[in-house]
Design an enzyme around this catalytic site. Structure first.
Site, PDB file in Angstrom:
ATOM      1  N   TRP A  52       4.093  14.394  -5.290  1.00 39.58           N
ATOM      2  CA  TRP A  52       3.150  13.716  -6.190  1.00 39.58           C
ATOM      3  C   TRP A  52       1.804  14.356  -5.885  1.00 39.58           C
ATOM      4  O   TRP A  52       1.253  14.176  -4.809  1.00 39.58           O
ATOM      5  CB  TRP A  52       3.151  12.224  -5.857  1.00 39.58           C
ATOM      6  CG  TRP A  52       2.401  11.344  -6.797  1.00 39.58           C
ATOM      7  CD1 TRP A  52       2.842  10.831  -7.980  1.00 39.58           C
ATOM      8  CD2 TRP A  52       1.078  10.827  -6.608  1.00 39.58           C
ATOM      9  NE1 TRP A  52       1.871  10.032  -8.539  1.00 39.58           N
ATOM     10  CE2 TRP A  52       0.784  10.011  -7.725  1.00 39.58           C
ATOM     11  CE3 TRP A  52       0.109  10.977  -5.608  1.00 39.58           C
ATOM     12  CZ2 TRP A  52      -0.423   9.360  -7.879  1.00 39.58           C
ATOM     13  CZ3 TRP A  52      -1.102  10.319  -5.760  1.00 39.58           C
ATOM     14  CH2 TRP A  52      -1.360   9.514  -6.886  1.00 39.58           C
ATOM     15  N   GLU A  88      -2.543 -10.520 -13.529  1.00 38.41           N
ATOM     16  CA  GLU A  88      -1.246  -9.853 -13.378  1.00 38.41           C
ATOM     17  C   GLU A  88      -0.665  -9.474 -14.747  1.00 38.41           C
ATOM     18  O   GLU A  88      -0.108  -8.385 -14.914  1.00 38.41           O
ATOM     19  CB  GLU A  88      -0.294 -10.777 -12.596  1.00 38.41           C
ATOM     20  CG  GLU A  88       1.134 -10.296 -12.434  1.00 38.41           C
ATOM     21  CD  GLU A  88       1.259  -8.943 -11.721  1.00 38.41           C
ATOM     22  OE1 GLU A  88       0.274  -8.450 -11.178  1.00 38.41           O
ATOM     23  OE2 GLU A  88       2.368  -8.377 -11.760  1.00 38.41           O
ATOM     24  N   ASN A 135       4.440  14.576   3.575  1.00 38.12           N
ATOM     25  CA  ASN A 135       3.873  13.464   2.788  1.00 38.12           C
ATOM     26  C   ASN A 135       2.558  13.086   3.445  1.00 38.12           C
ATOM     27  O   ASN A 135       2.496  13.020   4.675  1.00 38.12           O
ATOM     28  CB  ASN A 135       4.753  12.211   2.853  1.00 38.12           C
ATOM     29  CG  ASN A 135       6.069  12.374   2.134  1.00 38.12           C
ATOM     30  OD1 ASN A 135       6.321  13.398   1.511  1.00 38.12           O
ATOM     31  ND2 ASN A 135       6.912  11.362   2.237  1.00 38.12           N
ATOM     32  N   GLY A 136       1.553  12.761   2.643  1.00 42.45           N
ATOM     33  CA  GLY A 136       0.292  12.315   3.225  1.00 42.45           C
ATOM     34  C   GLY A 136      -0.825  13.263   2.864  1.00 42.45           C
ATOM     35  O   GLY A 136      -0.703  14.074   1.941  1.00 42.45           O
ATOM     36  N   LYS A 186       5.308   4.285  -6.875  1.00 39.69           N
ATOM     37  CA  LYS A 186       5.776   2.952  -6.488  1.00 39.69           C
ATOM     38  C   LYS A 186       5.075   2.457  -5.233  1.00 39.69           C
ATOM     39  O   LYS A 186       4.709   1.295  -5.134  1.00 39.69           O
ATOM     40  CB  LYS A 186       7.296   2.988  -6.281  1.00 39.69           C
ATOM     41  CG  LYS A 186       7.897   1.667  -5.838  1.00 39.69           C
ATOM     42  CD  LYS A 186       7.757   0.599  -6.912  1.00 39.69           C
ATOM     43  CE  LYS A 186       8.285  -0.755  -6.479  1.00 39.69           C
ATOM     44  NZ  LYS A 186       7.815  -1.835  -7.370  1.00 39.69           N
ATOM     45  N   ARG A 188       9.737   6.553  -6.821  1.00 41.26           N
ATOM     46  CA  ARG A 188       8.436   6.458  -6.158  1.00 41.26           C
ATOM     47  C   ARG A 188       7.361   7.241  -6.911  1.00 41.26           C
ATOM     48  O   ARG A 188       6.178   7.138  -6.587  1.00 41.26           O
ATOM     49  CB  ARG A 188       8.546   6.983  -4.725  1.00 41.26           C
ATOM     50  CG  ARG A 188       9.555   6.208  -3.901  1.00 41.26           C
ATOM     51  CD  ARG A 188       9.672   6.764  -2.519  1.00 41.26           C
ATOM     52  NE  ARG A 188       8.481   6.481  -1.747  1.00 41.26           N
ATOM     53  CZ  ARG A 188       8.337   5.445  -0.937  1.00 41.26           C
ATOM     54  NH1 ARG A 188       9.323   4.589  -0.798  1.00 41.26           N
ATOM     55  NH2 ARG A 188       7.233   5.251  -0.271  1.00 41.26           N
ATOM     56  N   LYS A 209       0.186  -5.668 -15.708  1.00 42.19           N
ATOM     57  CA  LYS A 209       1.541  -5.266 -16.102  1.00 42.19           C
ATOM     58  C   LYS A 209       1.507  -4.501 -17.415  1.00 42.19           C
ATOM     59  O   LYS A 209       2.125  -3.462 -17.577  1.00 42.19           O
ATOM     60  CB  LYS A 209       2.376  -6.538 -16.242  1.00 42.19           C
ATOM     61  CG  LYS A 209       3.787  -6.515 -15.793  1.00 42.19           C
ATOM     62  CD  LYS A 209       4.073  -6.553 -14.331  1.00 42.19           C
ATOM     63  CE  LYS A 209       3.321  -5.612 -13.473  1.00 42.19           C
ATOM     64  NZ  LYS A 209       3.386  -5.859 -12.057  1.00 42.19           N
ATOM     65  N   CYS A 225       4.880  11.099  -2.600  1.00 41.35           N
ATOM     66  CA  CYS A 225       5.867  12.092  -2.163  1.00 41.35           C
ATOM     67  C   CYS A 225       7.032  11.432  -1.432  1.00 41.35           C
ATOM     68  O   CYS A 225       6.902  10.351  -0.878  1.00 41.35           O
ATOM     69  CB  CYS A 225       5.203  13.071  -1.209  1.00 41.35           C
ATOM     70  SG  CYS A 225       3.800  13.914  -1.923  1.00 41.35           S
ATOM     71  N   GLU A 242      -0.295  -0.998 -17.081  1.00 39.20           N
ATOM     72  CA  GLU A 242       0.343   0.050 -16.274  1.00 39.20           C
ATOM     73  C   GLU A 242       1.584   0.626 -16.939  1.00 39.20           C
ATOM     74  O   GLU A 242       1.895   1.792 -16.743  1.00 39.20           O
ATOM     75  CB  GLU A 242       0.627  -0.407 -14.837  1.00 39.20           C
ATOM     76  CG  GLU A 242       1.746  -1.388 -14.663  1.00 39.20           C
ATOM     77  CD  GLU A 242       1.978  -1.746 -13.187  1.00 39.20           C
ATOM     78  OE1 GLU A 242       1.808  -0.896 -12.314  1.00 39.20           O
ATOM     79  OE2 GLU A 242       2.361  -2.901 -12.935  1.00 39.20           O
ATOM     80  N   HIS A 271     -19.284 -15.279 -20.684  1.00 38.48           N
ATOM     81  CA  HIS A 271     -20.290 -14.478 -19.974  1.00 38.48           C
ATOM     82  C   HIS A 271     -20.116 -12.981 -20.221  1.00 38.48           C
ATOM     83  O   HIS A 271     -20.603 -12.177 -19.445  1.00 38.48           O
ATOM     84  CB  HIS A 271     -20.230 -14.790 -18.478  1.00 38.48           C
ATOM     85  CG  HIS A 271     -20.491 -16.233 -18.181  1.00 38.48           C
ATOM     86  ND1 HIS A 271     -21.751 -16.773 -18.185  1.00 38.48           N
ATOM     87  CD2 HIS A 271     -19.648 -17.266 -17.945  1.00 38.48           C
ATOM     88  CE1 HIS A 271     -21.676 -18.066 -17.930  1.00 38.48           C
ATOM     89  NE2 HIS A 271     -20.399 -18.394 -17.783  1.00 38.48           N
TER      90      HIS A 271
HETATM   91  O1  M6R Z   1       3.981  -2.123  -1.979  1.00 40.38           O
HETATM   92  P1  M6R Z   1       2.771  -2.952  -2.257  1.00 40.38           P
HETATM   93  O2  M6R Z   1       3.120  -4.333  -2.692  1.00 40.38           O
HETATM   94  O3  M6R Z   1       1.813  -2.982  -1.106  1.00 40.38           O
HETATM   95  O4  M6R Z   1       2.049  -2.253  -3.450  1.00 40.38           O
HETATM   96  C1  M6R Z   1       0.807  -2.709  -3.913  1.00 40.38           C
HETATM   97  C2  M6R Z   1       0.485  -2.152  -5.278  1.00 40.38           C
HETATM   98  O5  M6R Z   1       0.415  -0.752  -5.223  1.00 40.38           O
HETATM   99  C3  M6R Z   1       1.506  -2.570  -6.328  1.00 40.38           C
HETATM  100  O6  M6R Z   1       1.628  -3.954  -6.410  1.00 40.38           O
HETATM  101  C4  M6R Z   1       1.112  -2.016  -7.715  1.00 40.38           C
HETATM  102  O7  M6R Z   1      -0.048  -2.636  -8.164  1.00 40.38           O
HETATM  103  C5  M6R Z   1       2.262  -2.184  -8.707  1.00 40.38           C
HETATM  104  N1  M6R Z   1       2.447  -0.978  -9.461  1.00 40.38           N
HETATM  105  C6  M6R Z   1       2.036  -3.241  -9.700  1.00 40.38           C
HETATM  106  O8  M6R Z   1       3.067  -3.381 -10.605  1.00 40.38           O
END
Ligand code: M6R
Length: 613
Positions: A76, A488, A102-103, A608, A28, A492, A2, A495, A511
């Site tokens: 959100w 990573e 928010n929260g 985000k 976000r 990527k 949010c 997601e 394994h």
């Molecule tokens: O703001 P932060 O770096 O703490 O966020 C951590 C993760 O939420 C963030 O890296 C998330 O995995 C990304 N969407 C990856 O691309």
């Protein structure tokens, strides 16, 4: 997650500025949006499920819409699905006040039952509406004093919040706001005051901002704002200059923020190195990381989530190798609930782009309570993570808008390696020659990254992505410091393109995951000039023997010779290889997602910055 915006102006209308603020917060992640404005004692509300265009249409349906004060929200969904009714702001007190939140309010159910027993009718399924009604009730009890009322209402709730309430009134509308967990930032600008949950939304209004501290309650009026601390005392919070420009968050000529941010990496790496390599070029200068702090470090506890955790895994290899200090790396969400043991001499190293990730903040606070000193690698100046740390390396990557983290990651890895050098030098574990060799290689990174991002290089990866986009799954394999890059690369891809991808330590393939391999699978093999290359080649042979299709990303010609597709990565110091290896993986994910027609900058279900658990 949010987002909140708000404004109180003396003469000019607030709607356009608030909508602009909500637009900035879109990155976000959200599923509905709303706005409330006040003009004297008239309160107007519009809210709609879906994108901001729907909210604008709802506002256009109200021909007398206007107002000099207002609050806005992007939601959100957590409690109750996305819908017009569940969108914020929520009205309470017979439509006399509006509130955004928010929260998560953990005790919303008993409070809802209590309020219903008192005759309150709820219109939404949200936890947030409980706070709106509590605030309206306390406002009546406090004879219209919004600060007392909000403090009393918040005294009843458990959980995390950033909230803002709009109180219309003949003498001028006001906004009262508070935070406990998610951030809230204030700014004075033009003919009024502005607030937002993300400083990016304030950039057009003022070059300086004030971050509310936990438990602060602020009364925002056109002439200024008054902040009361958690104990109720009026306090001055020092304004912080913001070195980001409003244009930094626009995507310019690029089709997506993610592609723009991938291409910003050479500049980000150059900034991350600037003024940090000492005159003798065999040590690193990092403000706040004094010899006193570093020589006391006997163990490092990395705490992070998602992509930042992968940067933390690279940090572990670098710190153990260069400083000979043991490192534990934990998912922040696991650390906080596993009754961790924190030994004396522990430095907790939080890594976070936003500096507001709820799990990382909570885990860091726990480590601090258990006696650790706290360092942070963070991209957002003034964020909670930065304010709560004993020492900070700012990654200086600039605003990252794409939900998929790219430039923040390479900046985090570089910062972590510089910190490892500094720690190694401070503890006498790293020779001047070895440090000089690594830092010499680091100075080549910006131009090497530039070379990997030419139009031709980008087109070549787009072509490879076309050949693999229909694969039924992807396995990313890496060894040593390239293992976090395998994780990573897989993160990527999944997601933003919603295809199944897994990252594995190549030695683990036998394994379990080897069972997945068939001609429909693409196996991305990371390689370099490390002593582990030979072992990676054996893994590639095992993949080929089972019909897997190999994409080789690295600098080992012998592994390349075994692959169907190759992306050449320039040679560098082995510890720096992750920074260059990840760039083609980011581009590959981008192109696969583009071919699959995905919403690259706002992938489904993702936010985000994850400011709730
Ligand atoms: O703001 P932060 O770096 O703490 O966020 C951590 C993760 O939420 C963030 O890296 C998330 O995995 C990304 N969407 C990856 O691309």
């Amino acid at each position: 997650m949010c987002g909140i915006v708000g404004a109180v102006r003396s003469a000019a209308p607030v709607t356009a500025g608030l909508l602009e603020g909500l637009r900035v917060l879109e990155y976000r992640g959200y599923d509905s949006a709303g706005l409330a404005t006040a003009e004297g004692s008239t309160l107007r509300v519009a809210k709609r499920e879906g994108r901001l265009a729907n909210l604008e249409a709802a506002i256009a349906e109200q021909p007398d819409w206007g107002g000099h004060a207002g609050i806005g929200h992007t939601r959100w969904a957590t409690h109750g699905p996305p819908s017009d009714l569940n969108s914020h702001p929520h009205l309470a007190g017979g439509g006399g006040v509006a509130l955004v939140h928010n929260g998560i309010l953990e005790n919303h159910e008993p409070l809802r039952r209590e309020l219903e027993a008192e005759g309150v009718t709820f219109r939404s399924q949200t936890d947030s509406e409980v706070l709106a009604h509590l605030f309206a009730k306390e406002l009546a009890a406090a004879h219209g004093d919004p600060v007392r009322a909000l403090r009393a209402a918040l005294g009843r709730v458990e959980g995390s919040y950033a909230c803002a309430a709009l109180i219309p009134g003949g003498g001028g509308a006001r906004v009262v706001c508070s935070r406990n967990g998610p951030p809230l930032v204030l700014a004075r600008g033009g003919d009024g005051c502005w607030l937002a949950s993300d400083l990016l939304a304030l950039l057009p209004h003022a070059p300086e901002v004030v971050f509310l501290e936990e438990g602060d309650v602020a009364l925002v009026e056109a002439e200024g704002f008054t902040i009361h601390d958690a104990g109720g005392e009026v306090v001055e919070r020092a304004p912080k200059a913001v070195d980001w420009q409003p244009g930094d968050s626009s995507k310019g000529q690029w089709p997506h923020h993610m592609l723009k941010e991938i291409h910003e990496q050479p500049g980000v790496l150059a900034r991350g190195l600037a003024n940090r390599i000492g005159p003798a070029r065999d040590d690193v200068a990092l403000e706040g990381f004094t010899d006193e702090l570093l020589t006391s470090v006997e163990r490092v506890q990395v705490l992070a989530c998602g992509t930042a955790l992968h940067a933390g895994m690279v940090a572990a290899y670098a710190i153990e190798q260069l400083a000979r200090v043991p490192v534990d790396v934990d998912f922040a969400s696991e650390f906080r609930y596993r009754e961790p043991v924190v030994q004396g001499g522990t430095l907790s190293l939080a890594i976070s782009q936003s500096g507001e990730t709820a799990d990382t903040l909570a885990a860091t606070r726990l480590a601090q309570q258990l006696g650790a000193r706290v360092a942070a690698i963070c991209n957002v100046q003034g964020s909670s993570q930065v304010r709560e740390a004993d020492a900070v390396v700012l990654t200086q990557a600039g605003p990252e808008i794409g939900v998929a983290s790219t430039k923040a990651f390479t900046a985090q890895v570089l910062a972590a390696i510089l910190l490892a050098v500094r720690l190694g030098r401070a503890k006498g574990a790293l020779s001047a020659d070895a440090a000089g060799e690594l830092l010499g290689a680091a100075r080549q990174l910006p131009s090497q990254a530039e070379g990997m991002l030419t139009t031709a290089a980008r087109e070549a990866i787009a072509e490879i992505a076309r050949r693999h986009a229909a694969a039924k799954g992807f396995l990313f394999l890496g060894r040593g410091v390239s293992f976090p890059i395998a994780l990573e690369g897989a993160l990527k891809l999944k997601e933003i393109s919603y295809v199944h991808a897994e990252g594995y330590a190549a030695g683990e393939m036998k394994h379990g995951p080897i069972a997945l391999i068939d001609p429909g699978m693409t196996i991305v093999c990371l390689n370099g000039s490390s002593p582990l290359s030979e072992k990676m080649r054996s893994n590639v042979e095992q993949v080929r023997a089972r019909g897997g299709v190999v994409l080789s990303v690295g600098s080992d010609p012998e592994t390349h010779a075994l692959a169907s597709d190759v992306v050449e990565v320039p040679e560098t110091h082995p510890l720096l290889a992750p920074i260059l290896q990840v760039i083609p993986l980011q581009l590959f994910s981008y192109f696969v997602a583009d071919l699959r027609g995905c919403d690259i900058d706002k992938p489904r279900n993702l936010a985000k910055s994850v400011t709730v658990e």
